[in-house]
Design an enzyme around this catalytic site. Sequence first.
Site, PDB file in Angstrom:
ATOM      1  N   HIS A   1      41.691  28.544  47.576  1.00  0.00           N
ATOM      2  CA  HIS A   1      42.488  29.309  46.629  1.00  0.00           C
ATOM      3  C   HIS A   1      43.882  29.539  47.217  1.00  0.00           C
ATOM      4  O   HIS A   1      44.123  29.281  48.400  1.00  0.00           O
ATOM      5  CB  HIS A   1      41.808  30.648  46.286  1.00  0.00           C
ATOM      6  CG  HIS A   1      41.603  31.562  47.440  1.00  0.00           C
ATOM      7  ND1 HIS A   1      40.383  31.842  48.001  1.00  0.00           N
ATOM      8  CD2 HIS A   1      42.496  32.295  48.159  1.00  0.00           C
ATOM      9  CE1 HIS A   1      40.518  32.683  49.001  1.00  0.00           C
ATOM     10  NE2 HIS A   1      41.794  32.979  49.124  1.00  0.00           N
TER      11      HIS A   1
HETATM   12  P1  TYD Z   1      36.861  35.099  48.665  1.00  0.00           P
HETATM   13  O1  TYD Z   1      38.245  35.613  48.879  1.00  0.00           O
HETATM   14  O2  TYD Z   1      36.640  34.153  47.519  1.00  0.00           O
HETATM   15  O3  TYD Z   1      36.294  34.464  49.999  1.00  0.00           O
HETATM   16  P2  TYD Z   1      36.695  33.119  50.780  1.00  0.00           P
HETATM   17  O4  TYD Z   1      38.137  32.847  50.507  1.00  0.00           O
HETATM   18  O5  TYD Z   1      36.434  33.423  52.202  1.00  0.00           O
HETATM   19  O6  TYD Z   1      35.851  32.009  50.302  1.00  0.00           O
HETATM   20  O7  TYD Z   1      35.904  36.361  48.508  1.00  0.00           O
HETATM   21  C1  TYD Z   1      34.486  36.252  48.369  1.00  0.00           C
HETATM   22  C2  TYD Z   1      34.004  37.366  47.451  1.00  0.00           C
HETATM   23  O8  TYD Z   1      34.297  38.635  48.015  1.00  0.00           O
HETATM   24  C3  TYD Z   1      34.673  37.330  46.075  1.00  0.00           C
HETATM   25  O9  TYD Z   1      33.697  37.668  45.120  1.00  0.00           O
HETATM   26  C4  TYD Z   1      35.709  38.420  46.153  1.00  0.00           C
HETATM   27  C5  TYD Z   1      35.124  39.403  47.136  1.00  0.00           C
HETATM   28  N1  TYD Z   1      36.151  40.105  47.944  1.00  0.00           N
HETATM   29  C6  TYD Z   1      36.370  41.459  47.733  1.00  0.00           C
HETATM   30  O10 TYD Z   1      35.717  42.098  46.879  1.00  0.00           O
HETATM   31  N2  TYD Z   1      37.311  42.087  48.502  1.00  0.00           N
HETATM   32  C7  TYD Z   1      38.038  41.434  49.432  1.00  0.00           C
HETATM   33  O11 TYD Z   1      38.906  42.070  50.104  1.00  0.00           O
HETATM   34  C8  TYD Z   1      37.818  40.024  49.627  1.00  0.00           C
HETATM   35  C9  TYD Z   1      38.607  39.246  50.643  1.00  0.00           C
HETATM   36  C10 TYD Z   1      36.863  39.411  48.867  1.00  0.00           C
END
Ligand code: TYD
Length: 137
Positions: A50
Amino acid sequence: MNLIEWIELPNLGDHRGSLVVAEANRNVPFSIQRLYYIFGAQPDVPRGFHAHKDLQQIAFCIQGSCKMLMDNGKEKLEVLIGQSNKGLFIPPMVWHEMHDFSKDCILLVLASDYYDESDYIRNYDQFLKELHKTCTQ
Ligand code: TYD
């Protein structure tokens, strides 16, 4: 701005061990509103995929290492994050993917804002479209 920018925090350690300090708007170039950390990541399961519209982040491996692919739509570079006081700056509108986590990896991220799903761009084509919009404005 270069696609790869490292933020190096001072290590004030001595014979008792290391002590690394991050201070908002001093050695960290934004106000820290949130930190999160990832550990127990699977070496063969990449994450990320992302970009953020506005969020600024710095990613440190405070233990172990991982690789980060950074892509600003023009250039793609992969770096190893593996020095506990040396963080990778992730500016807005950079697509990023983490992979090759070491078993002991603890990835600590400092973020300039609270979690906001509407700030995420999770589709690569959408990311390229948004970049194009910004360039032609
Ligand atoms: P995501 O940012 O998609 O993780 P990565 O980039 O490591 O694959 O986050 C995973 C899940 O956690 C998504 O459902 C969003 C949630 N999340 C929060 O609720 N708060 C946060 O601060 C972060 C970073 C993620």
